[in-house]
Write a protein that holds these residues in place. Structure first.
Motif, PDB file in Angstrom:
ATOM      1  N   MET A   1       0.812  -1.192   0.135  1.00 24.71           N
ATOM      2  CA  MET A   1      -0.116   0.084  -0.060  1.00 24.71           C
ATOM      3  C   MET A   1       0.937   1.318   0.056  1.00 24.71           C
ATOM      4  SD  MET A   1      -3.099   0.913   2.791  1.00 24.71           S
ATOM      5  CE  MET A   1      -4.255   0.383   1.836  1.00 24.71           C
ATOM      6  N   ALA A   2       0.522   2.222  -0.651  1.00 19.67           N
ATOM      7  CA  ALA A   2       1.274   3.428  -0.926  1.00 19.67           C
ATOM      8  C   ALA A   2       1.012   4.413   0.455  1.00 19.67           C
ATOM      9  CB  ALA A   2       0.713   4.463  -2.013  1.00 19.67           C
ATOM     10  N   ASP A   3       2.048   5.110   0.642  1.00 16.87           N
ATOM     11  CA  ASP A   3       1.964   6.179   1.739  1.00 16.87           C
ATOM     12  C   ASP A   3       1.166   7.311   1.425  1.00 16.87           C
ATOM     13  OD1 ASP A   3       4.016   4.571   3.451  1.00 16.87           O
ATOM     14  OD2 ASP A   3       5.378   5.488   2.169  1.00 16.87           O
ATOM     15  N   ASP A   4       0.226   7.558   2.274  1.00 17.09           N
ATOM     16  CA  ASP A   4      -0.574   8.722   1.953  1.00 17.09           C
ATOM     17  C   ASP A   4       0.052  10.192   2.254  1.00 17.09           C
ATOM     18  OD1 ASP A   4      -2.637   7.060   1.124  1.00 17.09           O
ATOM     19  OD2 ASP A   4      -4.019   7.322   2.536  1.00 17.09           O
ATOM     20  N   GLY A   5       0.943  10.082   3.453  1.00 15.74           N
ATOM     21  CA  GLY A   5       1.583  11.331   3.692  1.00 15.74           C
ATOM     22  C   GLY A   5       2.708  11.730   2.648  1.00 15.74           C
ATOM     23  N   ILE A   6       3.235  12.994   2.638  1.00 16.46           N
ATOM     24  CA  ILE A   6       4.174  13.407   1.599  1.00 16.46           C
ATOM     25  C   ILE A   6       5.465  13.719   2.523  1.00 16.46           C
ATOM     26  CG2 ILE A   6       3.510  15.724   1.824  1.00 16.46           C
ATOM     27  CD1 ILE A   6       4.239  15.850  -1.075  1.00 16.46           C
ATOM     28  N   PHE A   7       5.265  13.950   3.684  1.00 23.88           N
ATOM     29  CA  PHE A   7       6.447  14.327   4.317  1.00 23.88           C
ATOM     30  C   PHE A   7       7.439  13.185   4.945  1.00 23.88           C
ATOM     31  CE2 PHE A   7       3.965  18.048   6.503  1.00 23.88           C
ATOM     32  CZ  PHE A   7       3.791  18.769   5.365  1.00 23.88           C
ATOM     33  N   THR A  24      -1.657  -3.425  15.535  1.00 26.48           N
ATOM     34  CA  THR A  24      -2.856  -2.839  14.983  1.00 26.48           C
ATOM     35  C   THR A  24      -2.649  -1.271  14.512  1.00 26.48           C
ATOM     36  OG1 THR A  24      -4.355  -4.206  15.709  1.00 26.48           O
ATOM     37  CG2 THR A  24      -5.535  -2.512  14.875  1.00 26.48           C
ATOM     38  N   TYR A  25      -2.291  -0.855  15.401  1.00 31.18           N
ATOM     39  CA  TYR A  25      -2.111   1.009  15.286  1.00 31.18           C
ATOM     40  C   TYR A  25      -0.898   1.360  14.576  1.00 31.18           C
ATOM     41  CZ  TYR A  25      -6.148   0.790  18.427  1.00 31.18           C
ATOM     42  OH  TYR A  25      -7.424   0.780  18.936  1.00 31.18           O
ATOM     43  N   SER A  26      -0.202   0.358  14.375  1.00 30.78           N
ATOM     44  CA  SER A  26       1.079   0.946  13.564  1.00 30.78           C
ATOM     45  C   SER A  26       0.890   0.086  12.037  1.00 30.78           C
ATOM     46  CB  SER A  26       2.380   0.201  14.314  1.00 30.78           C
ATOM     47  OG  SER A  26       2.281  -1.073  14.331  1.00 30.78           O
ATOM     48  N   ALA A  27      -0.123  -0.313  11.720  1.00 28.48           N
ATOM     49  CA  ALA A  27      -0.504  -0.651  10.600  1.00 28.48           C
ATOM     50  C   ALA A  27      -0.522   0.520   9.637  1.00 28.48           C
ATOM     51  CB  ALA A  27      -1.632  -1.682  10.485  1.00 28.48           C
ATOM     52  N   THR A  28      -0.427   0.105   8.343  1.00 26.83           N
ATOM     53  CA  THR A  28      -0.437   1.276   7.233  1.00 26.83           C
ATOM     54  C   THR A  28      -1.845   1.904   7.108  1.00 26.83           C
ATOM     55  OG1 THR A  28       1.114   0.178   6.014  1.00 26.83           O
ATOM     56  CG2 THR A  28      -0.260   1.769   4.659  1.00 26.83           C
ATOM     57  N   ALA A  29      -2.869   1.153   7.447  1.00 26.28           N
ATOM     58  CA  ALA A  29      -4.181   1.577   7.560  1.00 26.28           C
ATOM     59  C   ALA A  29      -4.389   2.711   8.576  1.00 26.28           C
ATOM     60  CB  ALA A  29      -5.244   0.778   7.748  1.00 26.28           C
ATOM     61  N   TYR A  30      -3.644   2.602   9.555  1.00 27.88           N
ATOM     62  CA  TYR A  30      -3.630   3.722  10.746  1.00 27.88           C
ATOM     63  C   TYR A  30      -2.789   4.900  10.586  1.00 27.88           C
ATOM     64  CZ  TYR A  30      -7.077   1.325  13.691  1.00 27.88           C
ATOM     65  OH  TYR A  30      -8.485   0.624  14.126  1.00 27.88           O
ATOM     66  N   THR A  31      -1.563   4.427  10.166  1.00 32.91           N
ATOM     67  CA  THR A  31      -0.374   5.407   9.919  1.00 32.91           C
ATOM     68  C   THR A  31      -0.858   6.447   8.741  1.00 32.91           C
ATOM     69  OG1 THR A  31       0.768   3.835   8.509  1.00 32.91           O
ATOM     70  CG2 THR A  31       1.521   3.994  11.015  1.00 32.91           C
ATOM     71  N   ASP A  32      -1.628   5.736   7.683  1.00 32.78           N
ATOM     72  CA  ASP A  32      -1.657   6.896   6.615  1.00 32.78           C
ATOM     73  C   ASP A  32      -2.846   7.756   7.335  1.00 32.78           C
ATOM     74  OD1 ASP A  32      -0.131   5.672   4.761  1.00 32.78           O
ATOM     75  OD2 ASP A  32      -1.873   4.423   3.946  1.00 32.78           O
ATOM     76  N   VAL A  33      -3.628   7.545   8.047  1.00 25.65           N
ATOM     77  CA  VAL A  33      -4.639   8.409   8.702  1.00 25.65           C
ATOM     78  C   VAL A  33      -3.930   9.137   9.486  1.00 25.65           C
ATOM     79  CG1 VAL A  33      -6.914   8.393  10.175  1.00 25.65           C
ATOM     80  CG2 VAL A  33      -6.785   6.935   8.468  1.00 25.65           C
ATOM     81  N   TYR A  34      -3.058   8.698  10.496  1.00 30.65           N
ATOM     82  CA  TYR A  34      -2.063   9.576  11.181  1.00 30.65           C
ATOM     83  C   TYR A  34      -1.283  10.660  10.653  1.00 30.65           C
ATOM     84  CZ  TYR A  34      -3.553   6.039  14.920  1.00 30.65           C
ATOM     85  OH  TYR A  34      -4.185   5.282  15.840  1.00 30.65           O
ATOM     86  N   SER A  35      -0.813  10.079   9.508  1.00 32.36           N
ATOM     87  CA  SER A  35       0.072  11.045   8.933  1.00 32.36           C
ATOM     88  C   SER A  35      -0.577  12.283   8.155  1.00 32.36           C
ATOM     89  CB  SER A  35       1.065  10.291   7.549  1.00 32.36           C
ATOM     90  OG  SER A  35       0.034   9.910   6.754  1.00 32.36           O
ATOM     91  N   LEU A  36      -1.895  12.134   7.598  1.00 30.16           N
ATOM     92  CA  LEU A  36      -2.819  13.412   7.135  1.00 30.16           C
ATOM     93  C   LEU A  36      -3.179  14.118   8.142  1.00 30.16           C
ATOM     94  CD1 LEU A  36      -4.927  11.277   4.585  1.00 30.16           C
ATOM     95  CD2 LEU A  36      -2.753  12.471   4.143  1.00 30.16           C
ATOM     96  N   MET A  37      -3.315  13.548   9.366  1.00 31.59           N
ATOM     97  CA  MET A  37      -3.557  14.287  10.514  1.00 31.59           C
ATOM     98  C   MET A  37      -2.269  15.053  10.844  1.00 31.59           C
ATOM     99  SD  MET A  37      -5.658  11.332  13.087  1.00 31.59           S
ATOM    100  CE  MET A  37      -5.277  12.323  14.366  1.00 31.59           C
ATOM    101  N   ALA A  38      -1.188  14.507  11.034  1.00 35.87           N
ATOM    102  CA  ALA A  38      -0.128  15.198  11.613  1.00 35.87           C
ATOM    103  C   ALA A  38       0.270  16.587  10.315  1.00 35.87           C
ATOM    104  CB  ALA A  38       1.197  14.477  11.420  1.00 35.87           C
TER     105      ALA A  38
END
Length: 125
Positions: A1-7, A24-38
């Motif tokens: 899965m591609a990274d959603d964040g750019i930074f 669970t929370y370190s899986a890509t599905a969560y980190t992509d959401v977290y990266s967009l929040m950050a």
């Protein structure tokens, strides 16, 4: 899965989180959401949208590194705070969170508008 964040990438976030984080929370599905929040938080604090491809690509290497460290520290905090049950002691989680907060705060101080003359900054693109 591609990274959603750019930074930063999901691999960057996991390196900073270290051991004992919840898978669970370190899986890509969560980190992509977290990266967009950050990234949204960073853009809001800086009053500039670094997340567009054109704006990001025109930044200096130093500014990109600050954004990467800041986003990584924020996302790692989100991952750790989501579930601390994997840590043998809560003190270990709290120590990591304190360190990550210090990193994020340092980056925030560098990137705020009033610090532009300190950092080689590209604005108003």
């Amino acid at each position: 899965m591609a990274d959603d964040g750019i930074f930063a990438t999901n691999a960057d976030y996991l390196k900073v989180c270290g051991a004992n984080v919840n898978s669970t929370y370190s899986a890509t599905a969560y980190t992509d959401v977290y990266s967009l929040m950050a990234e949204a938080y960073i853009n809001d604090i800086c009053k500039f949208n670094f997340s567009t491809g054109t704006n990001y690509s025109s930044l200096t290497t130093g500014v990109k590194e600050i954004l990467k460290r800041w986003a990584t520290a924020l996302v790692a905090q989100y991952i750790i705070m989501a579930d601390m049950s994997g840590f043998p002691r809560l003190l270990e989680a709290q120590t990591r969170l304190s360190w990550l907060n210090d990193v994020a705060q340092g980056c925030e101080n560098l990137m705020k508008e009033e610090a532009q003359d300190v950092v080689s900054f590209v604005r108003g693109i």
